[in-house]
Enzyme design. Structure first.
Site, PDB file in Angstrom:
ATOM      1  CD  GLU A  88      47.557  24.644  43.494  1.00 52.27           C
ATOM      2  OE1 GLU A  88      46.422  24.653  43.986  1.00 52.27           O
ATOM      3  OE2 GLU A  88      48.502  25.286  43.952  1.00 52.27           O
ATOM      4  CB  CYS A 101      38.510  22.642  41.109  1.00 48.68           C
ATOM      5  SG  CYS A 101      38.989  24.360  41.197  1.00 48.68           S
ATOM      6  CB  CYS A 108      45.839  34.877  39.173  1.00 51.87           C
ATOM      7  SG  CYS A 108      44.272  35.714  38.830  1.00 51.87           S
ATOM      8  CB  CYS A 112      41.569  38.449  45.140  1.00 53.91           C
ATOM      9  SG  CYS A 112      40.616  38.633  43.612  1.00 53.91           S
ATOM     10  CB  CYS A 115      43.400  34.760  45.981  1.00 53.29           C
ATOM     11  SG  CYS A 115      43.612  33.419  44.808  1.00 53.29           S
TER      12      CYS A 115
HETATM   13  N1  SAH Z   1      39.489  34.086  39.013  1.00 55.83           N
HETATM   14  C1  SAH Z   1      38.247  33.381  39.245  1.00 55.83           C
HETATM   15  C2  SAH Z   1      38.480  31.970  39.723  1.00 55.83           C
HETATM   16  C3  SAH Z   1      39.285  31.969  40.980  1.00 55.83           C
HETATM   17  S1  SAH Z   1      39.181  30.845  42.287  1.00 55.83           S
HETATM   18  C4  SAH Z   1      37.410  34.140  40.233  1.00 55.83           C
HETATM   19  O1  SAH Z   1      37.885  35.134  40.766  1.00 55.83           O
HETATM   20  O2  SAH Z   1      36.267  33.775  40.428  1.00 55.83           O
HETATM   21  C5  SAH Z   1      37.568  30.424  42.665  1.00 55.83           C
HETATM   22  C6  SAH Z   1      37.004  31.084  43.918  1.00 55.83           C
HETATM   23  O3  SAH Z   1      37.788  30.888  45.093  1.00 55.83           O
HETATM   24  C7  SAH Z   1      36.811  32.575  43.759  1.00 55.83           C
HETATM   25  O4  SAH Z   1      35.548  32.937  44.242  1.00 55.83           O
HETATM   26  C8  SAH Z   1      37.906  33.114  44.638  1.00 55.83           C
HETATM   27  O5  SAH Z   1      37.638  34.434  45.022  1.00 55.83           O
HETATM   28  C9  SAH Z   1      37.893  32.126  45.773  1.00 55.83           C
HETATM   29  N2  SAH Z   1      39.087  32.108  46.610  1.00 55.83           N
HETATM   30  C10 SAH Z   1      40.355  32.396  46.300  1.00 55.83           C
HETATM   31  N3  SAH Z   1      41.165  32.275  47.362  1.00 55.83           N
HETATM   32  C11 SAH Z   1      40.386  31.899  48.386  1.00 55.83           C
HETATM   33  C12 SAH Z   1      40.632  31.612  49.748  1.00 55.83           C
HETATM   34  N4  SAH Z   1      41.843  31.706  50.269  1.00 55.83           N
HETATM   35  N5  SAH Z   1      39.568  31.235  50.523  1.00 55.83           N
HETATM   36  C13 SAH Z   1      38.336  31.153  50.006  1.00 55.83           C
HETATM   37  N6  SAH Z   1      38.045  31.404  48.721  1.00 55.83           N
HETATM   38  C14 SAH Z   1      39.044  31.780  47.914  1.00 55.83           C
END
Ligand code: SAH
Length: 337
Positions: A88, A101, A108, A112, A115
């Site tokens: 995406e 983005c 991944c 987390c 996510c």
């Molecule tokens: N792996 C990297 C990039 C990931 S996505 C990282 O962890 O930073 C970019 C951002 O979106 C990260 O801060 C991630 O924690 C956040 N993110 C992921 N899922 C999310 C969600 N459902 N709501 C809000 N932020 C989210």
């Protein structure tokens, strides 16, 4: 084998093996950045060389499989690569210009809790050319210039450093797009050794750290990677990065109802980040069904921001873009695999 899979250095060597001078690589790179579909289109190469290249190498390009357009101008793209894997990318329009983005992996491994990208683990790394294709294909489809990129899509960029660093060099190169490193932001969940490496190799690239909790215990509960790289080592690495590069570090903080949104949480953040050249970007959680976690009202997000500001931490609340499309990381791909 795929020609675009080679680094630019390896392409020069491959061309040398065909008896060609290094500047041919620059010509081919220029064609790639102009969206070439095959070697045959590269009309400033001799037809003999084009034939030799076509015989020795495959030359592929990703395809945009789906576009979702939001009323606010945000566009979400699903891109399919030659092996059928999908990633995406999201186009966003801001007052300072357009931003894309970009995803760095399919899936991944960081898992987390909030996510969508990590739900099925990592399928594979994206190669440098595939990330460059995300940029080129989305720019073409959006029909607008893109002057900023953020590596905040699916994947953990520091879990794919070799490809990500080659991609950064490629998109920055004046032989093609020439995007300034200052207009690139890389976001990580905090794989500490690579923070130092990024600072040394790409000091102008902006660093964003996914913080999401200000105590070790709370952070471990949300982000398994925090067990390997605790706040005790992460925060000093960020402080050092800001000092060495002279650039302001961003801390991303997804506000999750009842988990990390109290006044005490704001105080813990301020204590943790005091004295670091940084700012906090609050993101009201984009709820992912499987996580069971809820978002906070926007008024609560603004109150949290005010609290942080009053404690001396520069804070912004991320604008809600693309609320009417599948905006959270990994949501679109999940629906279309
Ligand atoms: N792996 C990297 C990039 C990931 S996505 C990282 O962890 O930073 C970019 C951002 O979106 C990260 O801060 C991630 O924690 C956040 N993110 C992921 N899922 C999310 C969600 N459902 N709501 C809000 N932020 C989210």
């Amino acid at each position: 084998m795929e020609f675009k899979q080679l680094t630019r250095e390896e392409r020069k060597q491959a061309l040398a093996a065909l008896g060609e001078k290094p500047f041919r690589e620059k010509q081919i790179f220029g064609w790639i950045c102009r969206g070439a579909e095959n070697f045959a289109q590269m009309t400033d190469l001799s037809s003999g060389l084009r034939e030799k290249l076509s015989e020795s190498w495959e030359f592929s390009r990703g395809k945009i499989e789906l576009i979702q357009k939001s009323a606010d101008g945000t566009m979400k793209f699903l891109i399919a690569f030659p092996d059928g894997e999908k990633a995406e990318a999201v186009f966003m329009s801001y007052s300072y210009g357009n931003s894309l983005c970009i995803s760095t992996q399919v899936g991944c491994n960081m898992r987390c809790a909030f996510c969508a990208s990590g739900l099925g683990g990592k399928i594979r790394d994206l190669q440098a050319w595939e990330m460059l294709d995300e940029y080129l294909l989305c720019r073409e489809a959006a029909g607008q210039p893109i002057n900023h990129i953020v590596l905040m899509g699916m994947g953990e960029p520091f879990d794919n450093y070799a490809n990500v660093s080659e991609f950064l060099r490629q998109i920055h190169s004046p032989d093609g797009i020439g995007l300034s490193y200052r207009n690139i932001t890389l976001s990580t969940c905090g794989l500490v050794p690579y923070i130092k490496r990024l600072g040394e190799e790409f000091p102008q690239v902006n660093l964003a750290i996914s913080l999401h909790a200000a105590t070790q215990k709370a952070r471990e509960a949300l982000m398994p990677a925090a067990k390997a790289y605790s706040l005790d080592v992460l925060i000093p690495a960020c402080r050092e990065h800001a000092e060495k590069t002279g650039r302001r570090v961003t801390f991303e903080y997804a506000l999750i109802l009842g988990k990390n949104d109290s006044a005490k949480d704001a105080e813990d953040i301020a204590k943790l980040l005091r004295g670091i050249n940084c700012h906090v970007n609050l993101i009201p959680l984009n709820p992912v069904e499987e996580s069971g976690l809820d978002t906070v009202p926007r008024t609560a997000a603004h109150a949290f921001a005010e609290k942080l500001e009053s404690l001396g931490i520069p804070t912004t609340v991320r604008r809600q873009l693309g609320a009417d499309i599948d905006a959270a990381c990994g949501q679109l791909r999940k629906k279309h695999v």
